[in-house]
Design a protein around this motif. Structure first.
Motif, PDB file in Angstrom:
ATOM      1  N   SER A 189      -6.313   4.145   3.146  1.00 54.35           N
ATOM      2  CA  SER A 189      -5.942   4.216   1.739  1.00 54.35           C
ATOM      3  C   SER A 189      -6.602   3.078   0.956  1.00 54.35           C
ATOM      4  O   SER A 189      -7.119   3.284  -0.149  1.00 54.35           O
ATOM      5  N   VAL A 190      -6.611   1.894   1.518  1.00 54.24           N
ATOM      6  CA  VAL A 190      -7.245   0.750   0.856  1.00 54.24           C
ATOM      7  C   VAL A 190      -8.754   0.957   0.788  1.00 54.24           C
ATOM      8  O   VAL A 190      -9.394   0.699  -0.238  1.00 54.24           O
TER       9      VAL A 190
ATOM     10  N   HIS B  72      -9.284  -5.550   4.504  1.00 59.17           N
ATOM     11  CA  HIS B  72      -8.364  -4.754   3.697  1.00 59.17           C
ATOM     12  C   HIS B  72      -7.182  -5.575   3.217  1.00 59.17           C
ATOM     13  O   HIS B  72      -6.710  -5.408   2.109  1.00 59.17           O
TER      14      HIS B  72
ATOM     15  N   VAL C 220       0.839  -1.200   0.000  1.00 62.28           N
ATOM     16  CA  VAL C 220       0.000   0.000   0.000  1.00 62.28           C
ATOM     17  C   VAL C 220       0.874   1.250   0.000  1.00 62.28           C
ATOM     18  O   VAL C 220       0.620   2.212  -0.730  1.00 62.28           O
TER      19      VAL C 220
ATOM     20  N   MET D  64      -1.925   9.504   6.487  1.00 57.13           N
ATOM     21  CA  MET D  64      -2.995   8.594   6.061  1.00 57.13           C
ATOM     22  C   MET D  64      -2.637   7.166   6.466  1.00 57.13           C
ATOM     23  O   MET D  64      -1.580   6.659   6.098  1.00 57.13           O
ATOM     24  N   LYS D  65      -3.511   6.539   7.233  1.00 58.86           N
ATOM     25  CA  LYS D  65      -3.259   5.149   7.570  1.00 58.86           C
ATOM     26  C   LYS D  65      -3.450   4.270   6.334  1.00 58.86           C
ATOM     27  O   LYS D  65      -4.250   4.582   5.461  1.00 58.86           O
ATOM     28  N   HIS D  66      -2.717   3.162   6.296  1.00 55.56           N
ATOM     29  CA  HIS D  66      -2.812   2.290   5.135  1.00 55.56           C
ATOM     30  C   HIS D  66      -4.217   1.738   4.959  1.00 55.56           C
ATOM     31  O   HIS D  66      -4.693   1.597   3.848  1.00 55.56           O
ATOM     32  N   THR D  67      -4.869   1.422   6.069  1.00 56.62           N
ATOM     33  CA  THR D  67      -6.223   0.869   5.969  1.00 56.62           C
ATOM     34  C   THR D  67      -7.161   1.872   5.304  1.00 56.62           C
ATOM     35  O   THR D  67      -8.002   1.497   4.496  1.00 56.62           O
TER      36      THR D  67
ATOM     37  N   GLN E 217       1.032   4.427  -2.660  1.00 61.80           N
ATOM     38  CA  GLN E 217       0.907   5.828  -2.239  1.00 61.80           C
ATOM     39  C   GLN E 217       2.125   6.620  -2.708  1.00 61.80           C
ATOM     40  O   GLN E 217       2.016   7.770  -3.135  1.00 61.80           O
TER      41      GLN E 217
ATOM     42  N   SER F 165      -8.061  -7.367   0.146  1.00 63.63           N
ATOM     43  CA  SER F 165      -8.164  -6.457  -0.981  1.00 63.63           C
ATOM     44  C   SER F 165      -6.778  -6.175  -1.561  1.00 63.63           C
ATOM     45  O   SER F 165      -6.589  -6.172  -2.789  1.00 63.63           O
TER      46      SER F 165
END
Lengths: 138, 138, 138
Positions: free
Chosen positions: B6-7, C3, A7, B1-4, A11, C6
């Motif tokens: 973003s997903v 997540h 992820v 921004m947390k990765h979760t 980004q 995903s």
């Protein structure tokens, strides 16, 4: 490859290409390591270092402005794996070009092979090799 | 921004565009907040509220049907950051159009600037501003 | 959909399409279950099993080589949900084709509906149904 890294790489590329397409050549160059190398079929030899990478980007930004074109680098289909020496990330890149009042067109389809490293907690490109689909043998 | 997050934002846009491209104008409008605003170069002023957003989508769905075209909105290169007021998400959008028995063509290349908010646990668009690459100054 | 799933699905499709576009027909076929089915508008009936899936890919690889074309399958906008029977993943697929010294062109815009299953910890395609935007009714 941990999912969080995957992820974070996405980004990273989004930010990285927004900078390039937005004309921020210096900020874009700072997403490479200070001694990064950048090799593409259009170059006779790889560019090395942030200063020369920024100079190349400034030249590209200038050409786009002269042509009154907007470019978008769309990075998709990224695979990534840890090596002893960083992260090997392989992506497809579509470059779209749009002129004022014109339809967008596909300028190039490329494969981007990056070695990403982490410095002070941030991902940076240490090595980039671009191959163009229209020049399958370089 | 947390990765979760973003997903989750990516998943949101996928669902959101499947609804639009599938012709589900009302369900698509419900992925906006009730008082959302939507501004695009083709509009003299922003559309406000789900009803008007749905009406705009229904009109677009009708035009596509009249033209016997399928449209696909491909959202890529999303950057997202928390602000005090939600999540500011900036994405590239390619719109592809395909006619029966025809090749797909790139209709538009846009930048989509969204303010996303969370209501009852779900992401919704509170504000959308579209800029088109073929109209760099609006 | 969690997540992590995903993200894993995205990584799966990246690897999967790198194999196909790279001409690795057998390795690509092994990303399907042994008894997977594959249905597309160009087929009179679905292909079943890795051997026939690999044969189809080998034929496509041969045609691309004969045409001196590079193809790229770009999977975007994936939605995924758990069903009792695996993961239902629906994606947009753009196929780009580039000839030597030519500009890339959009060959096809498709929707790919996959049932993914996990075998020995790995995601595999158990069922694939492709619909083409230029043949909206199959």
């Amino acid at each position: 490859m941990k999912h969080t890294d995957s992820v974070e790489i996405q980004q990273f590329y989004a930010r990285h290409m927004h900078l390039l397409d937005g004309g921020a050549a210096e900020a874009w160059a700072r997403t490479f390591t200070p001694d990064a190398t950048f090799a593409a079929p259009s170059m006779t030899e790889p560019v090395r270092g942030r200063e020369d990478i920024a100079a190349g980007a400034r030249a590209a930004v200038g050409r786009r402005a002269a042509d009154a074109e907007v470019h978008r680098h769309c990075v998709t289909m990224t695979t990534a794996q840890e090596t002893g020496d960083g992260i090997e990330a392989v992506s497809y890149v579509q470059i779209l070009a749009t002129r004022r009042h014109g339809a967008p067109r596909l300028l190039l389809s490329c494969v981007m092979r990056d070695r990403l490293v982490r410095q002070d907690g941030e991902l940076l490109v240490a090595q980039r090799r671009i191959s163009r689909d229209d020049r399958p043998h370089g």
